[in-house]
Write an enzyme that holds these catalytic residues in place. Sequence first.
Site, PDB file in Angstrom:
ATOM      1  N   ALA A  62      51.709  64.943  11.557  1.00 34.86           N
ATOM      2  CA  ALA A  62      52.046  66.339  11.912  1.00 34.86           C
ATOM      3  C   ALA A  62      53.462  66.718  11.575  1.00 34.86           C
ATOM      4  O   ALA A  62      54.304  66.171  11.507  1.00 34.86           O
ATOM      5  CB  ALA A  62      51.746  66.366  13.437  1.00 34.86           C
ATOM      6  N   GLY A 107      49.412  61.609  12.037  1.00 36.57           N
ATOM      7  CA  GLY A 107      48.529  62.759  11.895  1.00 36.57           C
ATOM      8  C   GLY A 107      47.587  62.311  10.631  1.00 36.57           C
ATOM      9  O   GLY A 107      46.453  62.670  10.237  1.00 36.57           O
ATOM     10  N   GLU A 110      45.616  59.513  11.111  1.00 36.10           N
ATOM     11  CA  GLU A 110      44.362  59.994  12.280  1.00 36.10           C
ATOM     12  C   GLU A 110      43.425  60.814  11.675  1.00 36.10           C
ATOM     13  O   GLU A 110      42.304  60.668  11.759  1.00 36.10           O
ATOM     14  CB  GLU A 110      45.033  60.870  13.201  1.00 36.10           C
ATOM     15  CG  GLU A 110      46.135  59.905  14.175  1.00 36.10           C
ATOM     16  CD  GLU A 110      46.824  60.681  15.149  1.00 36.10           C
ATOM     17  OE1 GLU A 110      47.627  61.503  14.682  1.00 36.10           O
ATOM     18  OE2 GLU A 110      46.952  60.336  16.394  1.00 36.10           O
ATOM     19  N   GLU A 130      54.686  57.518  15.710  1.00 32.65           N
ATOM     20  CA  GLU A 130      55.256  58.619  16.332  1.00 32.65           C
ATOM     21  C   GLU A 130      56.223  57.969  17.453  1.00 32.65           C
ATOM     22  O   GLU A 130      57.113  58.919  17.762  1.00 32.65           O
ATOM     23  CB  GLU A 130      53.938  59.165  17.221  1.00 32.65           C
ATOM     24  CG  GLU A 130      52.999  59.844  16.344  1.00 32.65           C
ATOM     25  CD  GLU A 130      51.899  59.140  15.597  1.00 32.65           C
ATOM     26  OE1 GLU A 130      52.116  57.923  15.535  1.00 32.65           O
ATOM     27  OE2 GLU A 130      51.112  59.817  15.129  1.00 32.65           O
TER      28      GLU A 130
HETATM   29  N1  CAA Z   1      56.734  66.862   8.965  1.00 38.02           N
HETATM   30  C1  CAA Z   1      57.704  67.633   8.418  1.00 38.02           C
HETATM   31  N2  CAA Z   1      58.335  67.568   7.415  1.00 38.02           N
HETATM   32  C2  CAA Z   1      58.093  66.464   6.658  1.00 38.02           C
HETATM   33  C3  CAA Z   1      57.229  65.413   7.133  1.00 38.02           C
HETATM   34  C4  CAA Z   1      56.561  65.783   8.409  1.00 38.02           C
HETATM   35  N3  CAA Z   1      55.755  64.989   9.242  1.00 38.02           N
HETATM   36  N4  CAA Z   1      57.203  64.396   6.558  1.00 38.02           N
HETATM   37  C5  CAA Z   1      58.042  64.578   5.498  1.00 38.02           C
HETATM   38  N5  CAA Z   1      58.674  65.730   5.652  1.00 38.02           N
HETATM   39  C6  CAA Z   1      59.424  66.746   4.591  1.00 38.02           C
HETATM   40  C7  CAA Z   1      60.786  66.142   5.022  1.00 38.02           C
HETATM   41  O1  CAA Z   1      61.514  66.477   5.829  1.00 38.02           O
HETATM   42  C8  CAA Z   1      61.641  66.621   3.180  1.00 38.02           C
HETATM   43  O2  CAA Z   1      61.642  67.807   3.707  1.00 38.02           O
HETATM   44  P1  CAA Z   1      63.247  68.331   2.818  1.00 38.02           P
HETATM   45  O3  CAA Z   1      62.862  68.046   1.352  1.00 38.02           O
HETATM   46  O4  CAA Z   1      63.429  69.805   3.286  1.00 38.02           O
HETATM   47  O5  CAA Z   1      64.371  67.335   3.368  1.00 38.02           O
HETATM   48  C9  CAA Z   1      60.238  66.350   2.499  1.00 38.02           C
HETATM   49  O6  CAA Z   1      59.179  66.450   3.322  1.00 38.02           O
HETATM   50  C10 CAA Z   1      60.080  65.247   1.813  1.00 38.02           C
HETATM   51  O7  CAA Z   1      60.247  64.090   2.675  1.00 38.02           O
HETATM   52  P2  CAA Z   1      61.447  62.686   2.189  1.00 38.02           P
HETATM   53  O8  CAA Z   1      62.639  63.225   1.796  1.00 38.02           O
HETATM   54  O9  CAA Z   1      61.667  62.007   3.805  1.00 38.02           O
HETATM   55  O10 CAA Z   1      60.766  61.816   1.467  1.00 38.02           O
HETATM   56  P3  CAA Z   1      60.831  60.225   1.185  1.00 38.02           P
HETATM   57  O11 CAA Z   1      59.863  59.937   0.095  1.00 38.02           O
HETATM   58  O12 CAA Z   1      62.201  59.938   1.322  1.00 38.02           O
HETATM   59  O13 CAA Z   1      60.127  59.797   2.564  1.00 38.02           O
HETATM   60  C11 CAA Z   1      58.429  59.315   4.172  1.00 38.02           C
HETATM   61  C12 CAA Z   1      58.636  59.801   2.693  1.00 38.02           C
HETATM   62  C13 CAA Z   1      58.611  57.934   4.700  1.00 38.02           C
HETATM   63  C14 CAA Z   1      56.748  59.952   4.312  1.00 38.02           C
HETATM   64  C15 CAA Z   1      59.090  60.442   5.420  1.00 38.02           C
HETATM   65  O14 CAA Z   1      59.057  61.700   4.710  1.00 38.02           O
HETATM   66  C16 CAA Z   1      58.774  60.269   6.712  1.00 38.02           C
HETATM   67  O15 CAA Z   1      58.973  59.362   7.211  1.00 38.02           O
HETATM   68  N6  CAA Z   1      58.234  61.279   7.130  1.00 38.02           N
HETATM   69  C17 CAA Z   1      57.665  61.364   8.409  1.00 38.02           C
HETATM   70  C18 CAA Z   1      56.350  60.628   8.706  1.00 38.02           C
HETATM   71  C19 CAA Z   1      56.137  60.712  10.320  1.00 38.02           C
HETATM   72  O16 CAA Z   1      56.811  60.154  11.023  1.00 38.02           O
HETATM   73  N7  CAA Z   1      54.755  61.142  10.560  1.00 38.02           N
HETATM   74  C20 CAA Z   1      54.315  61.362  11.925  1.00 38.02           C
HETATM   75  C21 CAA Z   1      54.552  62.649  12.486  1.00 38.02           C
HETATM   76  S1  CAA Z   1      54.320  62.767  14.344  1.00 38.02           S
HETATM   77  C22 CAA Z   1      52.790  63.133  14.095  1.00 38.02           C
HETATM   78  O17 CAA Z   1      51.815  62.966  13.200  1.00 38.02           O
HETATM   79  C23 CAA Z   1      51.970  63.257  15.825  1.00 38.02           C
HETATM   80  C24 CAA Z   1      50.659  63.338  15.750  1.00 38.02           C
HETATM   81  O18 CAA Z   1      50.121  62.214  16.257  1.00 38.02           O
HETATM   82  C25 CAA Z   1      50.069  64.498  16.069  1.00 38.02           C
END
Ligand code: CAA
Length: 256
Positions: A62, A107, A110, A130
Amino acid sequence: MYVDLQKDDGVALLTISRPEALNAMNVQLLEELNEAISRVERDNDVRVLVITGAGKAFVAGADIAHMGGFTPEQAKEWSELGQGILARLENVKKPVIAAVNGYALGGGTELAMACDIRVASDRAIFGQPEVKLGMIAGFGGTQRLPRLVGPGKAKEMLFTGDHYDAAAALAMGLVNEVVPAEELVGYCLDMAKKIASNGTEAVRLSKQAVNGGLDLPLKEALRLETALYSLVFSTHEPREGCSAFLEKREPKWTSS
Ligand code: CAA
């Protein structure tokens, strides 16, 4: 547009593409996904749906930018929105295959779990991170994950927030198959075409029997199976399927 839907030969391919956020799900993306599910549901030419992501992510979760400032009431609405759409996907009357091409976090895992069948590329990464953000999974992760991989492994994933590669996902039963990245979509489309060549009602009622039965005690679930087995005989499919076998020809499922 974050969701693209193409169809060919009875199979729809839905691609999620929001490259600037690794396909993270915001409100617009969820609404487009919901609308695409409705189109697939309505379109009698579509027999099977394949879902994948563009670029290096399936769905990276998400949208984190959207969630940080939630009040408890907004968090409830967000969880209900995501859960509702994924429940629609889970129960759409056609098989759905997740072609997990890359990051499937939060998500994203999920979404994959709401599909009927999961095939991972050897570059796929799964996880429920999360807790690293100080929240819990809200789009079904705490409930579908233990049902798929057992409560012990699910709790490990939900408590540590660790990433799991495709081999680990296969070992725990989270995915059905792992295939080389460049073969992923073709492999899933071939599987979808194989499913689409079977009796449409038979496949639909098989899905209904499994999904409906999982919520029931075995005795009731077996009664459901009998009811659906009987129901399929109200269609032309069993007669056509059995005749085609005995006459050594391919079945024709459309009644004309
Ligand atoms: N939401 C918003 N933006 C996201 C995102 C997310 N879930 N995941 C990645 N992005 C964005 C980053 O902020 C980044 O944006 P900028 O270029 O503007 O800085 C862009 O995507 C590229 O990401 P990274 O630079 O971080 O890429 P990476 O290759 O270094 O890492 C990754 C990849 C490991 C997937 C890392 O992006 C990451 O950990 N993302 C978050 C994953 C996460 O925590 N997901 C769970 C969300 S909570 C949820 O889903 C709740 C639920 O159940 C409803």
